[in-house]
Design an enzyme around this catalytic site. Sequence first.
Site, PDB file in Angstrom:
ATOM      1  N   HIS A 130       0.868  -1.178   0.000  1.00 52.30           N
ATOM      2  CA  HIS A 130       0.000   0.000   0.000  1.00 52.30           C
ATOM      3  C   HIS A 130       0.909   1.234   0.000  1.00 52.30           C
ATOM      4  CE1 HIS A 130      -2.756   2.961   1.818  1.00 52.30           C
ATOM      5  NE2 HIS A 130      -3.746   2.169   1.451  1.00 52.30           N
ATOM      6  N   ASP A 207       3.228  -4.343   8.101  1.00 54.16           N
ATOM      7  CA  ASP A 207       1.982  -3.596   7.975  1.00 54.16           C
ATOM      8  C   ASP A 207       0.844  -4.607   8.143  1.00 54.16           C
ATOM      9  OD1 ASP A 207      -0.360  -2.542   7.013  1.00 54.16           O
ATOM     10  OD2 ASP A 207       0.534  -1.556   5.284  1.00 54.16           O
ATOM     11  N   GLN A 210      -4.331  -5.140   7.133  1.00 53.01           N
ATOM     12  CA  GLN A 210      -5.352  -6.030   6.549  1.00 53.01           C
ATOM     13  C   GLN A 210      -5.386  -7.403   7.201  1.00 53.01           C
ATOM     14  OE1 GLN A 210      -7.703  -5.124   4.697  1.00 53.01           O
ATOM     15  NE2 GLN A 210      -7.000  -3.247   3.708  1.00 53.01           N
ATOM     16  N   LYS A 233     -10.150  -0.722  10.732  1.00 58.54           N
ATOM     17  CA  LYS A 233     -10.274  -1.938   9.923  1.00 58.54           C
ATOM     18  C   LYS A 233     -10.564  -3.148  10.807  1.00 58.54           C
ATOM     19  CE  LYS A 233      -7.101  -0.403   6.290  1.00 58.54           C
ATOM     20  NZ  LYS A 233      -8.003   0.147   5.276  1.00 58.54           N
ATOM     21  N   CYS A 372      -4.822   2.525  -3.644  1.00 58.98           N
ATOM     22  CA  CYS A 372      -3.556   3.033  -3.068  1.00 58.98           C
ATOM     23  C   CYS A 372      -2.403   2.071  -3.312  1.00 58.98           C
ATOM     24  CB  CYS A 372      -3.697   3.324  -1.574  1.00 58.98           C
ATOM     25  SG  CYS A 372      -4.945   4.553  -1.199  1.00 58.98           S
TER      26      CYS A 372
HETATM   27  N1  C6P Z   1      -6.281   0.455   2.941  1.00 57.21           N
HETATM   28  C1  C6P Z   1      -8.095   0.031   1.423  1.00 57.21           C
HETATM   29  O1  C6P Z   1      -9.219   0.259   0.956  1.00 57.21           O
HETATM   30  P1  C6P Z   1      -4.938   3.810   7.272  1.00 57.21           P
HETATM   31  O2  C6P Z   1      -5.565   4.629   6.207  1.00 57.21           O
HETATM   32  O3  C6P Z   1      -3.729   4.480   7.886  1.00 57.21           O
HETATM   33  O4  C6P Z   1      -5.906   3.327   8.294  1.00 57.21           O
HETATM   34  O5  C6P Z   1      -4.421   2.463   6.567  1.00 57.21           O
HETATM   35  C2  C6P Z   1      -3.557   2.537   5.483  1.00 57.21           C
HETATM   36  C3  C6P Z   1      -3.278   1.180   4.946  1.00 57.21           C
HETATM   37  C4  C6P Z   1      -2.028   0.627   5.129  1.00 57.21           C
HETATM   38  N2  C6P Z   1      -1.731  -0.613   4.718  1.00 57.21           N
HETATM   39  C5  C6P Z   1      -2.645  -1.389   4.118  1.00 57.21           C
HETATM   40  C6  C6P Z   1      -2.266  -2.776   3.706  1.00 57.21           C
HETATM   41  C7  C6P Z   1      -3.918  -0.887   3.887  1.00 57.21           C
HETATM   42  O6  C6P Z   1      -4.824  -1.664   3.287  1.00 57.21           O
HETATM   43  C8  C6P Z   1      -4.252   0.420   4.291  1.00 57.21           C
HETATM   44  C9  C6P Z   1      -5.599   1.016   4.013  1.00 57.21           C
HETATM   45  C10 C6P Z   1      -7.623   0.851   2.596  1.00 57.21           C
HETATM   46  O7  C6P Z   1      -7.376  -0.861   0.968  1.00 57.21           O
HETATM   47  C11 C6P Z   1      -7.775   2.314   2.325  1.00 57.21           C
HETATM   48  S1  C6P Z   1      -6.747   2.879   1.019  1.00 57.21           S
END
Ligand code: C6P
Length: 418
Positions: A130, A207, A210, A233, A372
Site C-alpha cells: 500500500h 503492515d 489487513q 479496519k 492506493c
Molecule cells: N487500505 C483500502 O481500501 P490507514 O488509512 O492508515 O488506516 O491504513 C492505510 C493502509 C495501510 N496498509 C494497508 C495494507 C492498507 O490496506 C491500508 C488502508 C484501505 O485498501 C484504504 S486505502
Amino acid sequence: MDALATLPLDPQALRADFPILSTTIHDNVPLVYLDSAATTQRPRQVIAAIVDTYERHYANVHRGIHWLSDQSTDLFEEARESVRAFINAPAREEVIFTHGTTESINLVARSWGDANVRTGDEIIATVMEHHSNLVPWQQLAERSGAVLRHIPIDDNGELILDEFDKLLSERTRLVAVSAVSNVLGTINPIEEIVRRAHAAGALVLVDAAQSAAHMPTDVQRWNADFVAISGHKMLAPTGVGVLWSRRELLDAMPPFLGGGSMIRRVKLDSFEPADLPAKFEAGTPPIVPAIGLGAAIDYINAIGLEKIHAYEQILTRRAHDVLADVGGVKIFGPPLENKAGIVSFTVEGVHAHDVAQLLDRQGIAVRAGHHCTMPLHKRLGVTATARVSFYFYNTLDEIDLLGRALADAKGVFRRRKA
Ligand code: C6P
C-alpha cells in the site's frame, strides 16, 4: 446436514449486532457491504462503549488529578492492555497508540529511519505494498540517500522469496512488508521473511492493517521489529491505530512528534523525553477511539480469530466460484489456501469504476480503482480493479447476489455497446 450448521460461525446472529447492515438504499434495496478492507462496520457493543465513555467517563487522560480523569485514564490504559494481549506483545509499554497504520509507519520512518539509515544503506519493500508502506520509505530514501528496493511478485501475486534473498545484503537496514495485501489478499510468510531479514542483520516492519482483524497477530511468533495496525479496519472507530515495537528499539528511538505528554522535563531550550509509551504519544491521544478499540477487541475475541479466518475462506471460495461463473472475469491474487477475504478482479470490456457503479445500483458496495497501490497495478498490467472484501458479517447469499448483479451489469454494458 444443513449447510449453515457446518459454518464456523453464525453470520446472521452476528449481523444483528450491526445496525448499519440492515440499511436499505436507493429504491429500498438492501445494502450489501463488501468493502471491509477499506473499513469495517461497528457493532452495537463498540458504539455503546463510545457512548458510555462520553456520557459517563470522559475527560483528558494522564493530566487531571481528578476523579473523571482517573476514570478516563483507566479505560484508556485498559484498552492498551487489550491490544497488548491481542497481539501477544511482551509489555504494555511497547503498545503505542497512533492515529492509524499510516501514522505508525511514518513514525518509524521518521524516528528510527532518520536516526539509523544513511547514504548507501538499503530498504526493501515489496511491489504489493500500500502507498502507506511505500511513500514513507521513498521519503526516507530521499532524506538519507538510501536506496529503496522491492521484492517482486510472481503471476499468482505471491512474493518471490528467491529474489528477496538476492536483494538482502549487509547494507539492508529494514524490510517493510504487509501481512496481507489489500488488493491480492495474499497472506505473506512473515515468519520466513523475518528469519531471512534478521539473518542479514536487517529489521522488519509488518503492515498488519489487513490482517489484524482477520487472523491472529502474534508479534513474538512473527519475531518482527515493528508492527502497524489501524483500528477502523477491526470494528473500532477511525482515528486510532497502533505501533508495536520491542522496548529496546523504542527506548533508543528519538520521539517523533514533540508536545505535551511526551516529556519528562522541559527547559526553554531543551527537553527530556518521557518513558514509554508516552514518549511517542505527544498531545491529547485518541482517547475514545482507543477505548472503542478495546471494545472491538473484546468483540472479536468472543468470536475467535480462527473461526473468522475459516469463515472468510468459505466466503472467498464462493466468491471465486461465483465470479468464474459470470465469465470474462479475471481474478488477481494467489490460490485460495493463501488468500484472505479480499478478491480483486476485472471484467472484460467494463471499466472497474463502471462495475462498482452498476453494483452500487443493486445495493452492493465494492471498491474500485488502484486501492492506493499504483505500482502493484502497474505490475498487474491494469490501471484499476474492482475489489470485494469480506468480514464475518457477510453471508454466502450476499456473494451469490454479487454474482447475479455482476452478470446483470455485464448485460447492461453489452446492450449499451450494441
Ligand atoms: N487500505 C483500502 O481500501 P490507514 O488509512 O492508515 O488506516 O491504513 C492505510 C493502509 C495501510 N496498509 C494497508 C495494507 C492498507 O490496506 C491500508 C488502508 C484501505 O485498501 C484504504 S486505502
